[in-house]
Design an enzyme around this catalytic site. Sequence first.
Site, PDB file in Angstrom:
ATOM      1  N   ASP A 159       0.251   5.287  -1.215  1.00 48.90           N
ATOM      2  CA  ASP A 159       0.885   3.812  -0.444  1.00 48.90           C
ATOM      3  C   ASP A 159       2.153   4.427   0.106  1.00 48.90           C
ATOM      4  O   ASP A 159       3.045   4.787  -0.355  1.00 48.90           O
ATOM      5  CB  ASP A 159       1.433   3.290  -1.905  1.00 48.90           C
ATOM      6  CG  ASP A 159       1.958   1.971  -1.803  1.00 48.90           C
ATOM      7  OD1 ASP A 159       2.326   1.703  -0.388  1.00 48.90           O
ATOM      8  OD2 ASP A 159       2.007   1.004  -2.627  1.00 48.90           O
ATOM      9  N   HIS A 214      -1.567   0.432  -0.401  1.00 51.84           N
ATOM     10  CA  HIS A 214      -0.580  -0.737  -1.232  1.00 51.84           C
ATOM     11  C   HIS A 214      -1.198  -1.529  -1.953  1.00 51.84           C
ATOM     12  O   HIS A 214      -0.939  -1.946  -3.223  1.00 51.84           O
ATOM     13  CB  HIS A 214       0.357  -1.253  -0.187  1.00 51.84           C
ATOM     14  CG  HIS A 214       1.350  -1.913  -0.678  1.00 51.84           C
ATOM     15  ND1 HIS A 214       2.369  -1.403  -1.657  1.00 51.84           N
ATOM     16  CD2 HIS A 214       1.841  -3.238  -0.457  1.00 51.84           C
ATOM     17  CE1 HIS A 214       2.964  -2.468  -1.953  1.00 51.84           C
ATOM     18  NE2 HIS A 214       2.881  -3.594  -1.474  1.00 51.84           N
ATOM     19  N   SER A 240       3.862  -5.781  -5.662  1.00 48.36           N
ATOM     20  CA  SER A 240       4.962  -5.381  -4.523  1.00 48.36           C
ATOM     21  C   SER A 240       6.156  -5.832  -5.013  1.00 48.36           C
ATOM     22  O   SER A 240       6.720  -5.760  -5.933  1.00 48.36           O
ATOM     23  CB  SER A 240       4.460  -5.778  -3.325  1.00 48.36           C
ATOM     24  OG  SER A 240       5.255  -5.104  -2.427  1.00 48.36           O
TER      25      SER A 240
END
Length: 268
Positions: free
Chosen positions: A213, A243, A108
């Site tokens: 996601d 995610h 991320s």
Amino acid sequence: MIEPTDSEVVGRGGAPLAVRTWTASNPGWIALVAHGYGEHSGRYQWFAEQLVGARAVVCAPDHVGHGRSPGERVLISDADTVVADLEEVRKDVCAAHPGLPVVLVGHSLGGMFAVRYGQLHQQHVAAVVLSAPVLGTWHVLDLLEDAEIPDTPIDPDTLSRDPQVGQDYVADPLVWHGPFKRTTLRAIDECLQRINEGPALERPTLWLHGDDDELVPEADTRTGIDRIRGREFHEHIYPGARHELFNETNRSEVVNDVLTFVGRQLNS
């Protein structure tokens, strides 16, 4: 359960960063893990155990302002400072395990840091793994247009199809559950611009993303991928995955893809 070793490494800003390290009995490589926004390295316990089973030393710092590291919560004034902190941690773990190749793993926002690290320090890594990285454009940056940043914490349902992951996230006292901070959003925006203007990643790179996601949509990330795509670039897009791929219902498949990629690079 493999218990991590807790230590501290002085970051570039002079603050002692909290670091967790999981170590194989006969290690053959180092995985340097950069966690995502608002979370901490302790959430990578299962993932670290899988890498240790493949003879890794897994070293994961809590970024400044995150987890057990000091600093105002989730406040990042310059992303390159976090990148510099990662380099200090790399030097520390490599001093303890000299001669082992380093694979940088970023998830991320940690994926953004990993790409920036790769642009600035790629001579120090053998390969890069990007899990749902923030690249290209990110809809969260639209909050900068608001006069006041609204209190919109991350929706735990966007993390994984496994509801326990979201429940654990909400109950975790080391996770930040408050609003985004304007200074941090500006630092992210500036870092994405630097990445777009910087060189491609010359080290072998693996990009992993779920096609469901909502937190960091795959299509948004793809707008930045071509700017950093090097000569050896691989990708896996997982249908239905959300995610946090290392906490998803198909996480064993994801880790197998990571270890296959790493094994190919380290044995080539």
